[in-house]
Design an enzyme around this catalytic site. Sequence first.
Site, mmCIF file in Angstrom:
data_model
loop_
_atom_site.group_PDB
_atom_site.id
_atom_site.type_symbol
_atom_site.label_atom_id
_atom_site.label_comp_id
_atom_site.label_asym_id
_atom_site.label_seq_id
_atom_site.Cartn_x
_atom_site.Cartn_y
_atom_site.Cartn_z
ATOM 1 N N LYS A 171 -1.470 2.176 -7.742
ATOM 2 C CA LYS A 171 -1.655 3.501 -8.360
ATOM 3 C C LYS A 171 -0.573 3.801 -9.417
ATOM 4 O O LYS A 171 0.454 3.118 -9.469
ATOM 5 C CB LYS A 171 -1.630 4.559 -7.251
ATOM 6 C CG LYS A 171 -2.822 4.474 -6.295
ATOM 7 C CD LYS A 171 -2.824 5.688 -5.363
ATOM 8 C CE LYS A 171 -3.977 5.625 -4.374
ATOM 9 N NZ LYS A 171 -4.045 6.844 -3.541
ATOM 10 N N TYR A 185 -13.939 8.322 -6.678
ATOM 11 C CA TYR A 185 -13.561 9.046 -5.455
ATOM 12 C C TYR A 185 -14.643 10.039 -5.014
ATOM 13 O O TYR A 185 -14.330 10.995 -4.302
ATOM 14 C CB TYR A 185 -12.244 9.779 -5.671
ATOM 15 C CG TYR A 185 -10.984 8.965 -5.431
ATOM 16 C CD1 TYR A 185 -10.807 8.210 -4.263
ATOM 17 C CD2 TYR A 185 -9.936 8.986 -6.343
ATOM 18 C CE1 TYR A 185 -9.638 7.496 -4.029
ATOM 19 C CE2 TYR A 185 -8.757 8.272 -6.108
ATOM 20 C CZ TYR A 185 -8.622 7.529 -4.940
ATOM 21 O OH TYR A 185 -7.456 6.833 -4.704
ATOM 22 N N ASN A 236 0.956 7.556 -3.110
ATOM 23 C CA ASN A 236 1.172 6.623 -1.997
ATOM 24 C C ASN A 236 1.014 5.159 -2.427
ATOM 25 O O ASN A 236 0.771 4.286 -1.620
ATOM 26 C CB ASN A 236 0.280 6.983 -0.806
ATOM 27 C CG ASN A 236 -1.194 6.926 -1.110
ATOM 28 O OD1 ASN A 236 -1.590 6.683 -2.253
ATOM 29 N ND2 ASN A 236 -2.029 7.141 -0.111
ATOM 30 N N HIS A 239 -4.241 2.003 -3.091
ATOM 31 C CA HIS A 239 -5.515 2.350 -2.449
ATOM 32 C C HIS A 239 -6.136 1.058 -1.960
ATOM 33 O O HIS A 239 -5.988 0.014 -2.603
ATOM 34 C CB HIS A 239 -6.467 3.012 -3.463
ATOM 35 C CG HIS A 239 -7.886 3.085 -2.966
ATOM 36 N ND1 HIS A 239 -8.331 4.101 -2.152
ATOM 37 C CD2 HIS A 239 -8.945 2.244 -3.121
ATOM 38 C CE1 HIS A 239 -9.600 3.879 -1.830
ATOM 39 N NE2 HIS A 239 -9.994 2.766 -2.413
ATOM 40 N N GLU A 292 -16.865 -0.586 -4.131
ATOM 41 C CA GLU A 292 -15.669 -0.354 -4.952
ATOM 42 C C GLU A 292 -15.369 -1.556 -5.853
ATOM 43 O O GLU A 292 -14.930 -1.380 -6.987
ATOM 44 C CB GLU A 292 -14.470 -0.048 -4.046
ATOM 45 C CG GLU A 292 -14.643 1.289 -3.334
ATOM 46 C CD GLU A 292 -13.421 1.727 -2.537
ATOM 47 O OE1 GLU A 292 -12.475 0.923 -2.387
ATOM 48 O OE2 GLU A 292 -13.414 2.882 -2.082
HETATM 49 P P1 CMP Z 1 -6.544 6.727 -0.966
HETATM 50 O O1 CMP Z 1 -6.527 5.635 0.034
HETATM 51 O O2 CMP Z 1 -6.496 6.354 -2.390
HETATM 52 O O3 CMP Z 1 -7.852 7.625 -0.730
HETATM 53 C C1 CMP Z 1 -7.911 8.983 -1.096
HETATM 54 C C2 CMP Z 1 -6.583 9.547 -1.445
HETATM 55 O O4 CMP Z 1 -6.476 10.952 -1.394
HETATM 56 C C3 CMP Z 1 -5.538 9.069 -0.472
HETATM 57 O O5 CMP Z 1 -5.295 7.698 -0.671
HETATM 58 C C4 CMP Z 1 -4.362 10.003 -0.783
HETATM 59 O O6 CMP Z 1 -3.529 9.504 -1.802
HETATM 60 C C5 CMP Z 1 -5.074 11.261 -1.316
HETATM 61 N N1 CMP Z 1 -4.890 12.438 -0.476
HETATM 62 C C6 CMP Z 1 -4.307 13.589 -0.846
HETATM 63 N N2 CMP Z 1 -4.305 14.481 0.155
HETATM 64 C C7 CMP Z 1 -4.903 13.889 1.209
HETATM 65 C C8 CMP Z 1 -5.183 14.290 2.540
HETATM 66 N N3 CMP Z 1 -4.865 15.495 2.997
HETATM 67 N N4 CMP Z 1 -5.812 13.402 3.357
HETATM 68 C C9 CMP Z 1 -6.159 12.157 2.909
HETATM 69 N N5 CMP Z 1 -5.912 11.727 1.647
HETATM 70 C C10 CMP Z 1 -5.278 12.576 0.803
#
Ligand code: CMP
Length: 136
Positions: free
Chosen positions: A12, A52, A115, A118, A129
């Site tokens: 990311k 998403y 984070n 993904h 995906e």
């Molecule tokens: P990712 O695995 O990319 O999938 C969706 C993303 O939403 C997740 O990682 C997080 O970076 C983001 N996100 C933000 N807030 C939340 C939340 N409360 N719960 C889960 N994902 C979140």
Amino acid sequence: MSNIEQTLSIIKPDAVERNLQDQIKNEFKNKGFEIIKEKKIHISKDEAEKFYKVHESKPFYNDLCAYLSSGPIVVMNLQRENAVLENRKLMGATNPEDAEEGTIRKKYGISIDKNSVHGSDSAENAKVELNFFFKD
Ligand code: CMP
């Protein structure tokens, strides 16, 4: 019986911005993943919204899509035995604060939004995906 799978991984914007892509790629290689395909791209907000779409109803959807389209990302097709599950284990919990020691999100993640990586959450989603980013 062997279960060689492919899964989608995204490095990311927060990690690309900090020049962590080579370190993160090594994390995968060290765990036996083969990077079959990869490209560095900068997607539009519109594309992030499509990617998403499963999170459309979530309160964090808009910020999430704005964030994924905020800078360059590296998308990869990763292959190994049980790639989907093994990638999820290696990434760690969504929120870096909850992620186990040694996981990518624990090591490099900044927050639940930033984070660092993904990964597809199921074999079925991995196909969808991967097709999203690597159509040919
Ligand atoms: P990712 O695995 O990319 O999938 C969706 C993303 O939403 C997740 O990682 C997080 O970076 C983001 N996100 C933000 N807030 C939340 C939340 N409360 N719960 C889960 N994902 C979140």
